[in-house]
Scaffold this motif. Structure first.
Motif, PDB file in Angstrom:
ATOM      1  N   VAL A 194      24.940  -9.324  20.164  1.00 43.91           N
ATOM      2  CA  VAL A 194      23.574  -9.150  20.249  1.00 43.91           C
ATOM      3  C   VAL A 194      22.964  -9.334  18.900  1.00 43.91           C
ATOM      4  O   VAL A 194      23.669  -8.675  18.057  1.00 43.91           O
ATOM      5  N   PRO A 195      21.932  -9.682  18.763  1.00 38.93           N
ATOM      6  CA  PRO A 195      21.261  -9.677  17.436  1.00 38.93           C
ATOM      7  C   PRO A 195      21.033  -8.418  17.101  1.00 38.93           C
ATOM      8  O   PRO A 195      20.318  -7.697  17.746  1.00 38.93           O
ATOM      9  N   CYS A 196      21.681  -8.049  16.082  1.00 40.79           N
ATOM     10  CA  CYS A 196      21.207  -6.534  15.618  1.00 40.79           C
ATOM     11  C   CYS A 196      21.071  -6.313  14.084  1.00 40.79           C
ATOM     12  O   CYS A 196      21.285  -7.116  13.318  1.00 40.79           O
ATOM     13  N   VAL A 197      19.919  -5.351  13.916  1.00 43.88           N
ATOM     14  CA  VAL A 197      19.564  -4.983  12.457  1.00 43.88           C
ATOM     15  C   VAL A 197      20.638  -3.902  12.041  1.00 43.88           C
ATOM     16  O   VAL A 197      21.302  -3.437  13.015  1.00 43.88           O
ATOM     17  N   LEU A 198      20.918  -3.858  10.761  1.00 39.83           N
ATOM     18  CA  LEU A 198      21.726  -2.774  10.272  1.00 39.83           C
ATOM     19  C   LEU A 198      21.260  -1.609   9.656  1.00 39.83           C
ATOM     20  O   LEU A 198      19.960  -1.571   9.200  1.00 39.83           O
ATOM     21  N   HIS A 199      21.866  -0.617   9.593  1.00 30.49           N
ATOM     22  CA  HIS A 199      21.546   0.727   9.029  1.00 30.49           C
ATOM     23  C   HIS A 199      22.734   1.238   8.309  1.00 30.49           C
ATOM     24  O   HIS A 199      23.219   2.086   8.569  1.00 30.49           O
ATOM     25  N   PRO A 200      22.810   0.619   7.031  1.00 32.65           N
ATOM     26  CA  PRO A 200      24.297   0.796   6.381  1.00 32.65           C
ATOM     27  C   PRO A 200      24.296   2.075   5.564  1.00 32.65           C
ATOM     28  O   PRO A 200      23.219   2.904   5.413  1.00 32.65           O
ATOM     29  N   GLU A 201      25.284   2.596   5.718  1.00 28.62           N
ATOM     30  CA  GLU A 201      25.594   3.960   5.437  1.00 28.62           C
ATOM     31  C   GLU A 201      27.190   4.087   4.735  1.00 28.62           C
ATOM     32  O   GLU A 201      28.088   3.506   5.547  1.00 28.62           O
ATOM     33  N   ARG A 202      27.360   4.390   3.385  1.00 31.36           N
ATOM     34  CA  ARG A 202      28.561   4.539   2.933  1.00 31.36           C
ATOM     35  C   ARG A 202      29.255   5.873   3.218  1.00 31.36           C
ATOM     36  O   ARG A 202      28.580   6.930   3.119  1.00 31.36           O
ATOM     37  N   VAL A 203      30.560   5.823   3.545  1.00 28.79           N
ATOM     38  CA  VAL A 203      31.138   7.033   4.086  1.00 28.79           C
ATOM     39  C   VAL A 203      32.593   7.149   3.327  1.00 28.79           C
ATOM     40  O   VAL A 203      33.109   5.988   2.928  1.00 28.79           O
ATOM     41  N   ARG A 204      33.129   8.191   3.368  1.00 31.27           N
ATOM     42  CA  ARG A 204      34.595   8.104   2.522  1.00 31.27           C
ATOM     43  C   ARG A 204      35.742   8.331   3.734  1.00 31.27           C
ATOM     44  O   ARG A 204      35.463   8.795   4.748  1.00 31.27           O
TER      45      ARG A 204
END
Length: 322
Positions: free
Chosen positions: A186-196
């Motif tokens: 499904v076409p999706c926008v992203l909400h990037p988040e850096r995690v450990r």
């Protein structure tokens, strides 16, 4: 909307000091249905593709054990499913799409690939972008044999410099049929988040693995579900855990061109969270939010792990269903 992972229920470095030096940074992509543009990172969205560059294709003869559908039928099915109420015509259309087309109609290749992901370096800074590039594009052929035949041209990467794309391809070619709509994101926008992250059990030594809680029934602080590898679609970090078989070790990760052992590049997961990994559910998520926003299902709901060649990221990736 920003997506934020809750704090882990346990400080891994304090609880397991021997793992302290094994922490890695991953970028959770947090894909959500939307209308991404070619200038944005996305899953299943349009690609910033040069108008004068040939669109990638797959020459393999694909296994098609199920009735086929066209890409437009997949889009129609999803539009209907999103409606609160269905008309008689909707029910008839869904039945027709589910009936599909005879696999014998599948034309001989090459088959145009479809976009899987587009990632700009500004959103995923920890990926190994080759010098002079700032954009990664991932494409595949939507047939189930990509799940267990790594190293073919059915899965391809493109690393490029976005600023060098002067004229963008107006409309990407599409395959005549797809083997399963479950491999059409499904076409999706992203909400990037850096995690450990910390390594999954198969990436630990026997001594290390024996000191952390493993398997089911470990509760909210279980190592596999809550403390090691983030679930969902993500870039970089550690590889996803093996859930239905044991790891084949370094040999199954070797680059087909130079034999270097691949490093985790991209993780494509069936769900963003489940009963075991619910502690990773973003704090902003609505109570009725879907945990499967991309609607991509690999195998029986497993993870497809992309491994990139550390010697040259432009070499074909290795993909392993985990």
């Amino acid at each position: 909307m920003t997506r934020t992972t809750p704090p882990r229920p346990l400080d891994v470095a304090s609880a397991f000091p021997k793992l302290a030096g094994m922490v890695r940074t991953a970028t959770r992509l947090h894909p959500r249905p939307g209308s991404p543009t070619v200038r944005e990172s996305s899953v299943g969205g349009p690609l910033l593709w040069p108008a004068g560059e040939a669109w990638p294709s797959c020459s393999a003869e694909h296994d098609a054990p199920f009735p086929l559908n066209t890409p437009e039928e997949v889009r129609t099915l999803r539009r209907i499913r999103a409606r609160e109420e269905w008309t008689d015509e909707d029910h008839a259309e869904v039945s027709r799409i589910h009936a599909g087309h005879d696999p014998s109609l599948l034309p001989e290749g090459p088959h145009p690939l479809i976009p899987v992901a587009q990632l700009y370096a500004r959103d995923v800074p920890d990926l190994p972008f080759p010098e002079g590039t700032d954009l990664l594009q991932v494409l595949w052929c939507p047939f189930i044999d990509i799940e267990d035949q790594p190293g073919t041209d059915a899965v391809q990467l493109r690393w490029r410099r976005a600023g060098e794309v002067a004229e963008v391809l107006a409309a990407a070619p599409e395959p005549a049929y797809v083997g399963t709509y479950e491999l059409v994101p499904v076409p999706c926008v992203l909400h990037p988040e850096r995690v450990r992250e910390y390594p999954a059990a198969h990436d630990l030594s026997p001594e290390q693995a024996g000191r952390v809680p493993r398997g089911e029934g470990e509760g909210a602080a279980g190592y596999r579900g809550a403390l090691s590898v983030a679930p969902g679609w993500k870039a970089g970090g550690w590889a996803a855990p093996f859930t239905f078989r044991d790891s084949g070790g370094p040999e199954e990760l070797r680059c087909g061109e130079c034999a270097a052992v691949g490093e985790p590049l991209l993780t494509l997961d069936h769900s963003e969270w489940n009963a075991e990994t619910v502690s990773w559910r973003p704090v902003e998520e609505a109570a009725d939010a879907s945990s499967t926003p991309t609607e991509v299902t690999v195998g029986g709901g497993y993870t497809l792990q992309f491994y990139v060649c550390p010697a040259d990221p432009r070499h074909p990736p290795v993909t392993v269903m985990q």
